[in-house]
Design a protein around this motif. Sequence first.
Motif, short mmCIF file in Angstrom:
data_model
loop_
_atom_site.label_atom_id
_atom_site.label_comp_id
_atom_site.label_asym_id
_atom_site.label_seq_id
_atom_site.Cartn_x
_atom_site.Cartn_y
_atom_site.Cartn_z
N ARG A 120 0.80 -1.22 0.00
CA ARG A 120 0.00 0.00 0.00
C ARG A 120 0.84 1.27 0.00
O ARG A 120 0.30 2.37 0.05
N VAL A 121 2.15 1.12 -0.05
CA VAL A 121 3.03 2.29 -0.02
C VAL A 121 2.84 3.13 -1.28
O VAL A 121 2.95 4.36 -1.24
N LEU A 122 2.54 2.49 -2.42
CA LEU A 122 2.37 3.24 -3.66
C LEU A 122 1.21 4.23 -3.57
O LEU A 122 1.27 5.34 -4.11
N ILE A 123 0.12 3.82 -2.91
CA ILE A 123 -1.00 4.74 -2.73
C ILE A 123 -0.58 5.91 -1.87
O ILE A 123 -0.93 7.07 -2.14
N ALA A 124 0.17 5.63 -0.80
CA ALA A 124 0.65 6.71 0.06
C ALA A 124 1.56 7.65 -0.70
O ALA A 124 1.50 8.88 -0.53
N ASN A 125 2.42 7.11 -1.58
CA ASN A 125 3.28 7.96 -2.40
C ASN A 125 2.47 8.90 -3.28
O ASN A 125 2.82 10.07 -3.45
N ALA A 126 1.38 8.37 -3.85
CA ALA A 126 0.55 9.19 -4.73
C ALA A 126 -0.03 10.39 -3.99
O ALA A 126 -0.04 11.51 -4.50
N ILE A 360 -12.38 8.11 0.11
CA ILE A 360 -11.52 8.94 0.96
C ILE A 360 -10.70 8.08 1.91
O ILE A 360 -9.52 8.32 2.15
N GLY A 361 -11.35 7.04 2.46
CA GLY A 361 -10.63 6.16 3.38
C GLY A 361 -9.47 5.45 2.71
O GLY A 361 -8.39 5.34 3.29
N ALA A 362 -9.67 5.00 1.46
CA ALA A 362 -8.60 4.28 0.77
C ALA A 362 -7.39 5.16 0.55
O ALA A 362 -6.25 4.69 0.58
N VAL A 363 -7.61 6.46 0.32
CA VAL A 363 -6.49 7.36 0.06
C VAL A 363 -5.94 7.96 1.34
O VAL A 363 -4.74 8.04 1.56
N ASN A 364 -6.86 8.39 2.22
CA ASN A 364 -6.49 9.18 3.39
C ASN A 364 -5.80 8.35 4.47
O ASN A 364 -4.80 8.77 5.05
N VAL A 365 -6.36 7.18 4.74
CA VAL A 365 -5.87 6.40 5.87
C VAL A 365 -4.42 5.98 5.68
O VAL A 365 -3.59 6.10 6.60
N ILE A 366 -4.08 5.53 4.48
CA ILE A 366 -2.71 5.08 4.24
C ILE A 366 -1.73 6.24 4.38
O ILE A 366 -0.65 6.10 4.98
N GLY A 367 -2.11 7.41 3.85
CA GLY A 367 -1.23 8.57 4.01
C GLY A 367 -1.06 8.96 5.46
O GLY A 367 0.06 9.29 5.89
N ASP A 368 -2.14 8.90 6.23
CA ASP A 368 -2.05 9.23 7.66
C ASP A 368 -1.18 8.24 8.41
O ASP A 368 -0.46 8.60 9.34
N VAL A 369 -1.24 6.97 8.01
CA VAL A 369 -0.40 5.95 8.66
C VAL A 369 1.07 6.25 8.42
O VAL A 369 1.90 6.17 9.34
N ILE A 370 1.43 6.59 7.19
CA ILE A 370 2.83 6.91 6.89
C ILE A 370 3.30 8.12 7.69
O ILE A 370 4.42 8.14 8.24
N LEU A 371 2.44 9.13 7.80
CA LEU A 371 2.82 10.31 8.58
C LEU A 371 2.94 9.97 10.07
O LEU A 371 3.82 10.51 10.76
N PHE A 372 2.07 9.10 10.56
CA PHE A 372 2.18 8.66 11.95
C PHE A 372 3.52 7.94 12.18
O PHE A 372 4.19 8.15 13.20
N LEU A 373 3.92 7.11 11.22
CA LEU A 373 5.21 6.43 11.34
C LEU A 373 6.35 7.44 11.34
O LEU A 373 7.35 7.26 12.04
#
Length: 471
Positions: A120-126, A360-373
């Motif tokens: 799912r990192v590719l979605i977060a990159n986008a 929104i969940g598919a895009v937002n949640v992964i990005g928020d997880v990366i920022l939390f990390l």
Amino acid sequence: MLLQRYAADVGKAWPVLIVCGGLLPLFLSVIWLVMIRYFVGVMTWVTILLLNILTFSVTMFFYTKAGWIGHDTISTVIGESAEDSFETNGTELDHLRAIAVLMTIILVIVILSTIALIRRVLIANAVLKVAAKAIGAIRTMIIFPIFPYVILAIFYMYWVGAALYLLSSGEIRQNDCNADCCAYDLVAKKVKCDDCCGYSIHYTHHISLAIIFHIFGCYWITQFIIACSLTVIAGSVSSYYWAGGEASEMPFLPVISSAKRLLRYSLGSMAFGSLVVSIIESIRYILESVRRRLKHVEAAPGGCIAKMMWCSAQCCLGCAEWTIKFVNRNAYIMIAITGKSFCTAAGQATGLIMNNILRIGAVNVIGDVILFLGKICVSLTCALFAFLMLDTHRYRSAHNKISSPLFPVLACWSIGYVIASLFFAVVEMAIDTIILSFCQDAEEHQGIPQYAPPLLTETLRNHSEMQRLTQ
């Protein structure tokens, strides 16, 4: 005695707190924001890799200090001479071992989460690419969190000073006591068996109300300042989106323009939104205080039912608080986009979210997880450097010797996370603003967004998110 010793450790290690708890997270957060601007694809993987390395390193340090690895366990005698040394009961060692076990559990969770995030990192990159592009177009947003940070620091200094005046304005009275007791008088240097019931401070009704309002006002003002800073960020990013990603179409200074709009039109909405959160949090605090005062109810017949009722009330209020914070956050974004009042913006934002909840969940949640990390990486780096500084000769001998590195390290970890959260909120708010602006744009133009920057359109199309968001 133990708490006093830990407090003394923090007092002796104040240079470590300044460096690792104040300056280092500030520096690392700015560096992370700059790096995410130019190397967004690489930084996602670097953040995940660093998280695993840092979690493993901090865990090994706790294992070493707990005596499970090597021979560097904390000393059981504190002090260099027989006069100033005293034996410990091993409580510090037990605390270190408990934290070591907790860090082991966290390490396992981090490894499993890393495995789950790989695909799912590719979605977060986008998503991060678009946010990084916006931050690059509005470079002042990188240093903007310093301003609310300074404002909060000044406010807390004022608040503490006012609190000291209020708390010292009561009347000191001797407690009523009929029982015989004896105590050692330090002034007379002898044991006295009279007047040893102690003293307490009594406040008038007006002073008590002032103290309650002062405490409530602290949380309200804190939420108000945070709300204003989030809205300024959202207004800046929305100007980037509605300009089609073209810097020439944006205001000359987007951050200042957004702040002017906030001060002129939206301060009431910020005050109302922060007030709602403060009231819910105050109710939770009051219920928790009442529960602590009525602990004997749990041991009485039917106490289990009372305990379940308290837990249910706390759970409901916790869910309500989380929901209100989530709605407020998106309401602030819609206020920055449309300039409408709080209630209207909250309803509009909720409608957009409900219509696009899965997308929104598919895009937002992964990005928020990366920022939390990323925030965890910054705080763990602060903890690691605190360990290294406390392991030097300065804090292992003479009058600066500390009994345990636990409290200073945890303090640096906590402060580092708070400071990182202030800076990473820029990227989090940028992602949320761009996604909501995209949904608003699509809704206004029959499902075909007209102002979406080319980079946003391209990245969402590459990951099959364009069709989902415009359904």
